[in-house]
Design a protein around this motif. Structure first.
Motif, PDB file in Angstrom:
ATOM      1  N   UNK A 258       0.800  -1.228   0.000  1.00  0.00           N
ATOM      2  CA  UNK A 258       0.000   0.000   0.000  1.00  0.00           C
ATOM      3  C   UNK A 258       0.829   1.273   0.000  1.00  0.00           C
ATOM      4  N   UNK A 259       2.136   1.152  -0.202  1.00  0.00           N
ATOM      5  CA  UNK A 259       2.976   2.339  -0.267  1.00  0.00           C
ATOM      6  C   UNK A 259       4.188   2.256   0.648  1.00  0.00           C
ATOM      7  N   UNK A 260       4.951   3.325   0.648  1.00  0.00           N
ATOM      8  CA  UNK A 260       6.213   3.380   1.373  1.00  0.00           C
ATOM      9  C   UNK A 260       5.998   3.839   2.807  1.00  0.00           C
ATOM     10  N   UNK A 261       6.422   3.027   3.787  1.00  0.00           N
ATOM     11  CA  UNK A 261       6.347   3.455   5.186  1.00  0.00           C
ATOM     12  C   UNK A 261       7.336   4.587   5.425  1.00  0.00           C
ATOM     13  N   UNK A 262       6.998   5.456   6.369  1.00  0.00           N
ATOM     14  CA  UNK A 262       7.796   6.654   6.590  1.00  0.00           C
ATOM     15  C   UNK A 262       9.099   6.383   7.334  1.00  0.00           C
ATOM     16  N   UNK A 263       9.091   5.378   8.198  1.00  0.00           N
ATOM     17  CA  UNK A 263      10.264   5.143   9.048  1.00  0.00           C
ATOM     18  C   UNK A 263      10.367   3.664   9.381  1.00  0.00           C
ATOM     19  N   UNK A 264      11.581   3.181   9.555  1.00  0.00           N
ATOM     20  CA  UNK A 264      11.794   1.768   9.806  1.00  0.00           C
ATOM     21  C   UNK A 264      11.359   1.306  11.173  1.00  0.00           C
ATOM     22  N   UNK A 265      11.210   2.215  12.123  1.00  0.00           N
ATOM     23  CA  UNK A 265      10.787   1.853  13.479  1.00  0.00           C
ATOM     24  C   UNK A 265      10.136   3.056  14.133  1.00  0.00           C
ATOM     25  N   UNK A 266       9.237   2.804  15.073  1.00  0.00           N
ATOM     26  CA  UNK A 266       8.625   3.907  15.814  1.00  0.00           C
ATOM     27  C   UNK A 266       9.672   4.594  16.681  1.00  0.00           C
ATOM     28  N   UNK A 267       9.446   5.854  16.973  1.00  0.00           N
ATOM     29  CA  UNK A 267      10.292   6.548  17.935  1.00  0.00           C
ATOM     30  C   UNK A 267      10.078   5.938  19.322  1.00  0.00           C
ATOM     31  N   UNK A 268      11.110   5.969  20.135  1.00  0.00           N
ATOM     32  CA  UNK A 268      10.946   5.595  21.534  1.00  0.00           C
ATOM     33  C   UNK A 268      10.265   6.751  22.258  1.00  0.00           C
ATOM     34  N   UNK A 269       9.713   6.505  23.456  1.00  0.00           N
ATOM     35  CA  UNK A 269       9.061   7.599  24.196  1.00  0.00           C
ATOM     36  C   UNK A 269       9.971   8.804  24.411  1.00  0.00           C
ATOM     37  N   UNK A 270      11.265   8.571  24.562  1.00  0.00           N
ATOM     38  CA  UNK A 270      12.188   9.678  24.793  1.00  0.00           C
ATOM     39  C   UNK A 270      12.494  10.467  23.525  1.00  0.00           C
ATOM     40  N   UNK A 271      12.149   9.907  22.377  1.00  0.00           N
ATOM     41  CA  UNK A 271      12.504  10.545  21.113  1.00  0.00           C
ATOM     42  C   UNK A 271      11.420  11.464  20.562  1.00  0.00           C
ATOM     43  N   UNK A 272      10.294  11.561  21.276  1.00  0.00           N
ATOM     44  CA  UNK A 272       9.223  12.435  20.823  1.00  0.00           C
ATOM     45  C   UNK A 272       8.853  13.424  21.914  1.00  0.00           C
ATOM     46  N   UNK A 273       8.250  14.537  21.487  1.00  0.00           N
ATOM     47  CA  UNK A 273       7.686  15.456  22.462  1.00  0.00           C
ATOM     48  C   UNK A 273       6.538  14.757  23.182  1.00  0.00           C
ATOM     49  N   UNK A 274       6.322  15.030  24.456  1.00  0.00           N
ATOM     50  CA  UNK A 274       5.306  14.319  25.233  1.00  0.00           C
ATOM     51  C   UNK A 274       3.919  14.319  24.599  1.00  0.00           C
ATOM     52  N   UNK A 275       3.615  15.363  23.871  1.00  0.00           N
ATOM     53  CA  UNK A 275       2.289  15.488  23.283  1.00  0.00           C
ATOM     54  C   UNK A 275       1.998  14.381  22.267  1.00  0.00           C
TER      55      UNK A 275
END
Length: 359
Positions: A258-275
């Protein structure tokens, strides 16, 4: 951002997202009947409204407009892009907001400055043939961007700020450097003097520090395969054909039916803003505008069959919805989850699709 302004920002952002989520859950997405009609309608409406990104993303986002500019010009809206670019120049001073509103008190839908705002402005002005007109202002803004975000010793854009993924906590070094390299090349080719004059080679060398032999790392210390680190270099033609081929082969790992995924893995909780903690998985889903930019890059480097295949996959998922979505799941269904709903009538996706039709 102080405690009070941060509270106001997050309150406004939460209200905005929840209201959009409720509308989508109740009414679904606008169905324009065909992607051709959807693109025509969306671009006409956005041009009439100052080229806002769409959905719950109010305001004008230079990042989105940068990637939408060619498609908008192709569709006959060069004057609108030029007028919007002129207005953006008039709004910029010491803060590079990620998005701009006629009510300046609500500028920025993210708490950080836009590290890609300046190069995006250069690129969209170039597409509208307004770069020379703003040469003096661009030189001033270039110096400010250099002081804020650029590590001249490394040739990398390392400063913190929002960019391709405004949810990411760490700087998107590859994407930010690639976009600045694209802008610097344009400025040099137009002979517009700025602090970046003669620095394209250094920026290219800096970007090369993130090359791991197969693709560009998203930043130092992370080798996760990420589209934002690699699709823009194809879209803007920043690498040699042999390097492009290696990147394309690597990105094949992210391809799905169904198309190209944006990233090979999800960010960890520490890698994103809390929101964004509840929606870390949306980075591993399919974003049509990323796929269309990828397809443009594939066409640029002669991978026509792969470009057609990617576009056909995404079109097959969008057609039943009848609009251009911000993102959808790897299953092909719109991303609607835990208070967040993907945007419909997403301008940058429609514009990139329109650009592809002209190639």
């Amino acid at each position: 951002m102080g405690p009070l302004s941060a509270t106001r920002y997050y309150s406004r952002e939460l209200s905005r997202r929840l209201a959009h989520y409720a509308r989508v859950r109740r009414h679904g997405y606008p169905d324009h009947g065909s992607l051709e009609q959807a693109a025509e309608t969306i671009l006409a409406e956005r041009a009439a409204g100052g080229i806002e990104s769409g959905g719950h993303f109010h305001g004008v986002w230079p990042r989105d407009l940068c990637f939408a500019a060619r498609g908008l010009v192709t569709a006959g809206y060069q004057e609108t892009v030029a007028t919007t670019g002129d207005w953006l120049v008039s709004q910029l001073s010491n803060v590079f907001y990620t998005d701009f509103h006629t009510d300046a008190s609500v500028n920025a839908a993210t708490p950080a400055e836009g590290v890609d705002t300046f190069p995006a402005l250069v690129l969209l002005l170039a597409e509208a043939d307004r770069l020379e007109y703003h040469a003096e202002s661009i030189a001033t803004l270039a110096a400010l961007h250099d002081r804020k975000f650029v590590d001249s010793n490394r040739g990398l854009v390392t400063g913190a700020g929002s960019s391709w993924w405004d949810s990411a906590a760490a700087p998107r070094e590859a994407y930010n450097t690639a976009l600045l390299l694209a802008a610097a090349r344009v400025l040099e080719s137009r002979e517009i003097p700025t602090v970046f004059t003669g620095r394209s080679a250094a920026l290219r060398e800096g970007l090369g520090r993130l090359w791991n032999g197969s693709y560009f790392d998203e930043r130092r210390g992370s080798s996760v395969l990420a589209c934002d680190a690699n699709v823009p270099v194809l879209y803007f033609g920043l690498v040699e054909p042999s390097v492009a081929e290696t990147i394309v082969n690597s990105l094949g790992v992210l391809e799905t039916p169904n198309g190209l995924r944006l990233r090979g893995a999800s960010f960890s909780p520490r890698e994103v803003h809390p929101f964004f903690l509840l929606h870390r998985d949306y980075h591993t889903q399919i974003w049509p505008w990323n796929s269309f930019a990828y397809a443009v890059g594939l066409r640029r480097y002669g991978f026509d069959a792969r470009a057609r295949r990617e576009v056909e996959r995404v079109e097959r998922c969008l057609a039943p919805v009848g609009t251009f979505l911000e993102l959808y799941r790897v299953t092909g269904k719109p991303y609607v989850k835990r208070g967040y709903a993907a945007v419909g009538d997403f301008m940058v996706a429609a514009a990139l699709w329109r650009e592809l039709q002209s190639l």
